[in-house]
Design a protein around this motif. Structure first.
Motif, PDB file in Angstrom:
ATOM      1  N   THR A   1      87.830 -64.458 -51.536  1.00 15.31           N
ATOM      2  CA  THR A   1      88.771 -65.324 -52.350  1.00 15.31           C
ATOM      3  C   THR A   1      89.769 -64.095 -53.019  1.00 15.31           C
TER       4      THR A   1
ATOM      5  N   GLU B   1      92.048 -64.003 -56.722  1.00 13.09           N
ATOM      6  CA  GLU B   1      92.623 -64.490 -57.807  1.00 13.09           C
ATOM      7  C   GLU B   1      93.947 -63.902 -58.405  1.00 13.09           C
TER       8      GLU B   1
ATOM      9  N   HIS C   1      96.772 -63.086 -61.348  1.00 13.88           N
ATOM     10  CA  HIS C   1      97.136 -63.218 -62.770  1.00 13.88           C
ATOM     11  C   HIS C   1      98.571 -62.541 -62.873  1.00 13.88           C
TER      12      HIS C   1
ATOM     13  N   ARG D   1     101.676 -64.255 -53.169  1.00 11.41           N
ATOM     14  CA  ARG D   1     100.561 -64.837 -53.168  1.00 11.41           C
ATOM     15  C   ARG D   1     100.184 -65.126 -51.669  1.00 11.41           C
TER      16      ARG D   1
ATOM     17  N   SER E   1      90.422 -54.945 -57.757  1.00 10.67           N
ATOM     18  CA  SER E   1      91.714 -55.583 -58.098  1.00 10.67           C
ATOM     19  C   SER E   1      92.696 -54.496 -58.026  1.00 10.67           C
TER      20      SER E   1
END
Lengths: 465, 465
Positions: free
Chosen positions: A363, A365, A367, A351, A330
């Motif tokens: 994938t 994710e 935040h 995004r 991340s």
């Protein structure tokens, strides 16, 4: 001007007393981030409320979900004068490592330096207790000499600025009418240099985004799976690398929508500031501006948007080596925004940019971590002009209008929630060591800061609503 | 063959006793990485030494800088027979999280499963106590039935394999003569499947490298400096991203020097193994081979070199967000090597690759983490042929020669320091859960593993020197 002269005289005469008051305030260890100091934060709010009440303000200490707010009102000289909101914060940063302080962070001293300057030491001396007290002292002297203030004044002091201001926005929404004024004055910034006051006219916005790339459903052995398994660190590195082209421009589609070139006169002003790119970079051990090619450091940090990876992590990061293919990696990415860039559009563009770079089995994710547009004070704002003249009268050199690379969230919220422009005027210096051991505030900053606010209040009052 | 038949009969007859011995050994919690178990590691070494002495070996427990080594010698039937070195390790992995074990990791059980199979449970049952005892039991039965062994045998058991083998290389160098044999037998690997024994003929090598990119001399505020300051995370991400091209090939100059295409017959053997790419990837929640385009998973993991980022870190990686521009960022990169790739050349090529991608104000520091070339057993090795025939006689399907994606450092060191080829023969299964809770070893692996070693010793002995 007779009134103003007597106010300035009063400030000069009472400087020693004002320093003592600041020292009293600095003795309260109002560290907002550490629950052990919660009672001290409240004590600090009450000290300020008591002082403002003694001056002649109507004051209350208002509870919030966190540390209390101080709100003080003074009607000023009459209904024709503008209403100004002064914002500051009474909380301070922690003091670790204490061993690096030359004197007790909560036992403030006035120290004479070899070059003849004097400084007030202690945690919060510059950030922000010393700065906020310049305004309080100006108000005290004004009321003492003239019986009133030249403007209607609301003072709004929070106690959570150093810990993310969690209670600020709900409080602002719940007290919108009470806090809304014609213009906000924010005293939490620096001078351009020792001789030159500055008004920050542009503040970059900020979009924070955390992205986590996941591939396998567990960490894998790189011997057994290496070569066959998708590696999220590789995918994430590719995304981060792709964010900039070879000229340092951000490659997100639509990223530069709403970004304007500087007006020629502003560009010239900045060019004449005498800013030393090399000296600025040398502070950090650097030598070459690393941003968009062909732009000065001031442009790169004040008027150009950026994309930065502020953190990245994935796989094994301890001592030694582990031949693992991580399940996830991340990164924390931030975008500094200027002019009319739209935080929501930029977040979505990022995004989409990530999604387009996901191979099979990967994938993403997302935040979000805050998003605020840039603030750009109109260059022809009458408040700005009045404040500029007032500051220029006080200091050796005329006031300059500068940009700021950082984001001061409260300024964006004043604009968004209360419809107010903010004038960012402060008397800190770049070497005040805020957030670090041995924080200090120059006695000149404190004394001439008080005089500056008296002049600004006078000028704004004469401007009328 | 009369001798071998009686040995095999003896093994069958004594299976229950051999299981009890293994259970005794499994009860000793010889966790090498945790100093709290140091006495247990020594106790485990002494247990093995005692057992080998009882069989008829000349044994000593040899101190090292860490946990002790067990060295046992048996002269075998005569001077014409080859000398084999058997390597195993008696230490085990930690057992955390203990709560996930269905029974005490150090109270081994024999469990009957619904499908009729039986398994021995406990930490170390498969890795590596169960495996090493297959050889010990074969030796015991051989000596019991024939009075000797068909080869001269040295057994070498270390107690630090699960904690990086820090004492192995100095010990190997100090005892070169004692440890050097004609061929090494290593029992720490898996079967191809339940019915098919495997000999690992190729092992990928490994180059580990840690790189740290530094820019500013401290962490910077991304508002103040962002746009002007070099960001090491961006630079590092670019380097990691650049390591592969769009087809998944590694872009380091000279990386593929010495990498050969598989011989047609090996490619065909592998194609006929019935390996299921999809099922392999599905174990990890993946579906598409992510390596070099146009290669099967077996090629990608056995015969092709790779570059992987095993870890990356830089900037703020905690909860929330911090708008910092980091002073440094680092990554752990590993290269799996095949055939004749030169670890030193690849390390230097990587370092040069990094240096070429450093912009102004950025430096790179490198820290090596091991480097070993690939091992490729000659396909026409007589030891290999003999072992293959022996294994094929024991199991339902003929033995296959496979590659291995991982690196077993000791095999490289046997080659480099002692000039020995190694035969990697093991009876583990892919679902033995080594290093995880509920490790087990199939009773079939244990029983037929013993018989397999008896056959291999017989075959090697008949091969002569």
């Amino acid at each position: 001007m007779a009134d103003l002269d007597s106010v300035l005289g009063c400030l000069d005469l009472n400087l020693d007393r004002s320093v003592e008051r600041l020292q009293d305030l600095l003795r309260i260890p109002s560290i907002s981030t550490d629950p052990a100091y919660a009672a001290d934060c409240r004590r600090c709010a009450e000290w300020l409320a008591g002082d403002l009440e003694a001056i002649g303000f109507q004051v209350r200490v208002a509870d919030s979900a966190g540390h209390p707010m101080v709100i003080a009102h003074h009607d000023g000289a009459g209904p024709g004068a503008p209403h100004v909101l002064f914002y500051g914060h009474y909380d301070v940063q922690p003091v670790d490592p204490v061993s690096e302080w030359e004197s007790d962070p909560f036992d403030p001293q006035v120290k004479a330096m070899p070059d003849g300057t004097r400084r007030i030491t202690g945690r919060g001396s510059a950030d922000d207790k010393g700065q906020l007290m310049t305004f309080v002292e100006a108000a005290r002297a004004y009321i003492a000499e003239t019986g009133s203030l030249p403007c209607r004044v609301t003072i709004f002091l929070e106690g959570e600025e150093e810990s993310g201001s969690p209670s600020l926005l709900p409080f602002m929404d719940a007290h919108r009418d009470e806090l809304t004024a014609d213009v906000a004055l924010v005293c939490d910034t620096n001078m351009w240099d020792r001789d030159t006051p500055a008004i920050s006219a542009g503040l970059r916005g900020l979009v924070g985004e955390e992205v986590t790339i996941r591939c396998a459903d567990k960490d894998l052995h790189s011997g057994y799976f290496g070569g066959a398994a998708a590696n999220p660190i590789r995918i994430l590195s590719r995304i981060v690398a792709d964010l900039h082209d070879g000229d340092g421009r951000v490659t997100l589609p639509g990223f530069y929508d709403g970004v304007e070139e500087l007006p020629a006169d502003v560009r010239e002003t900045w060019a004449n500031l005498g800013f030393d790119d090399a000296a600025f970079l040398a502070q950090a051990g650097l030598s070459v501006p690393a941003g968009e090619k062909g732009r000065s450091v001031l442009e790169q940090t004040w008027s150009r948007p950026t994309a930065e990876a502020n953190g990245i992590t994935g796989g094994y990061t301890g001592k030694g080596f582990k031949t693992v293919i991580a399940a996830e990696a991340s990164a924390k990415i931030s975008f500094r925004l200027v002019f009319k860039q739209d935080p929501a559009k930029i977040r979505e563009s990022f995004r989409q940019f990530v999604r387009e770079r996901l191979p099979a089995d990967a994938t993403a994710e997302f935040h979000p971590h805050g998003g605020s547009p840039a603030i750009q004070l109109p260059f022809d704002s009458p408040w700005l002009g009045a404040a500029r003249e007032a500051l220029s009268a006080e200091w050796p050199k005329p006031a300059v209008m500068i940009g700021m690379g950082g984001s001061i969230p409260v300024v964006g919220e004043f604009k968004k929630r209360l419809g107010m422009e903010s004038l960012l005027i402060g008397f800190g210096l770049g070497d005040d060591r805020i957030h670090s051991p041995n924080e200090k505030y120059e006695l000149t900053s404190f004394a001439k800061g008080q005089r500056s606010w008296a002049r600004v209040l006078d000028a704004l009052g004469r401007k009328g609503r």
